[in-house]
Design a protein around this motif. Structure first.
Motif, PDB file in Angstrom:
ATOM      1  N   PRO A   1       0.816  -1.213   0.000  1.00 52.87           N
ATOM      2  CA  PRO A   1       0.000   0.000   0.000  1.00 52.87           C
ATOM      3  C   PRO A   1       0.853   1.268   0.000  1.00 52.87           C
ATOM      4  CG  PRO A   1      -0.698  -1.513   1.729  1.00 52.87           C
ATOM      5  CD  PRO A   1       0.587  -2.040   1.174  1.00 52.87           C
ATOM      6  N   SER A   2       0.485   2.197  -0.858  1.00 54.81           N
ATOM      7  CA  SER A   2       1.132   3.499  -0.880  1.00 54.81           C
ATOM      8  C   SER A   2       0.168   4.496  -1.512  1.00 54.81           C
ATOM      9  CB  SER A   2       2.441   3.456  -1.668  1.00 54.81           C
ATOM     10  OG  SER A   2       2.180   3.154  -3.025  1.00 54.81           O
ATOM     11  N   PHE A   3       0.336   5.746  -1.123  1.00 52.29           N
ATOM     12  CA  PHE A   3      -0.510   6.801  -1.667  1.00 52.29           C
ATOM     13  C   PHE A   3       0.339   7.706  -2.531  1.00 52.29           C
ATOM     14  CE2 PHE A   3      -2.071  11.177  -1.417  1.00 52.29           C
ATOM     15  CZ  PHE A   3      -3.304  11.006  -2.024  1.00 52.29           C
TER      16      PHE A   3
ATOM     17  N   GLU B   1      -0.082  11.104  -4.835  1.00 51.66           N
ATOM     18  CA  GLU B   1      -0.995  12.183  -5.203  1.00 51.66           C
ATOM     19  C   GLU B   1      -1.184  12.185  -6.711  1.00 51.66           C
ATOM     20  OE1 GLU B   1      -1.478  16.969  -4.591  1.00 51.66           O
ATOM     21  OE2 GLU B   1      -0.060  15.874  -3.362  1.00 51.66           O
TER      22      GLU B   1
ATOM     23  N   ASP C   1      -2.678   9.975  -8.520  1.00 51.23           N
ATOM     24  CA  ASP C   1      -2.307   8.624  -8.917  1.00 51.23           C
ATOM     25  C   ASP C   1      -2.876   8.239 -10.280  1.00 51.23           C
ATOM     26  OD1 ASP C   1      -1.105   6.194  -8.606  1.00 51.23           O
ATOM     27  OD2 ASP C   1      -2.621   5.381  -7.288  1.00 51.23           O
TER      28      ASP C   1
END
Length: 129
Positions: free
Chosen positions: A44-46, A48, A50
């Protein structure tokens, strides 16, 4: 459109999704919308910005509209100005859906959904070690 009185004794809804409308009573126009991009990653990663709707044809191509092939004449005579509902049980109302007890002149919904899974293909399984 003739106004009617909607009387509902009990409604049980367990779950609703994005852009869902639950409406008791009359409406002239209902137009729910939902555009969803879901990114599922092994790690999991965010990030901006995306993903953008414009990056996928599913969100940019026009939705075909049905054409009326014949002239339909309709006359409705309601014996009562009341809409009476005793009980409604709903498990789930999905994306861009409408549940209504009442009169409506127009419903126009749109739901576009893109699910992206990003997983590593070089991973060795536990059973092969």
């Amino acid at each position: 459109m003739n106004a009617r009185v909607s009387v509902v004794k009990n409604i049980k809804i367990l779950d609703t999704s994005a852009s869902t409308i639950v409406h008791i009573g009359d409406a002239v126009k209902v137009k729910p919308r939902a555009k969803v991009i879901e990114v599922e990653r092994e790690v999991p990663s965010f990030i901006e910005k995306d993903a953008n709707f414009s990056d996928y044809a599913a969100f940019t191509i026009p939705i075909p509209q049905p054409t009326i092939q014949e002239d339909v004449q309709m006359t409705v005579k309601n014996k009562s100005s009341w809409i009476k509902v005793n009980q409604v049980n709903i498990r789930d109302i999905s994306v861009s859906s409408v549940f209504q007890v009442g009169s409506n002149k127009s419903i126009d919904t749109e739901s576009r959904y893109k699910h992206i899974r990003q997983v590593s293909h070089n991973k060795t399984s536990e059973t092969n070690r």
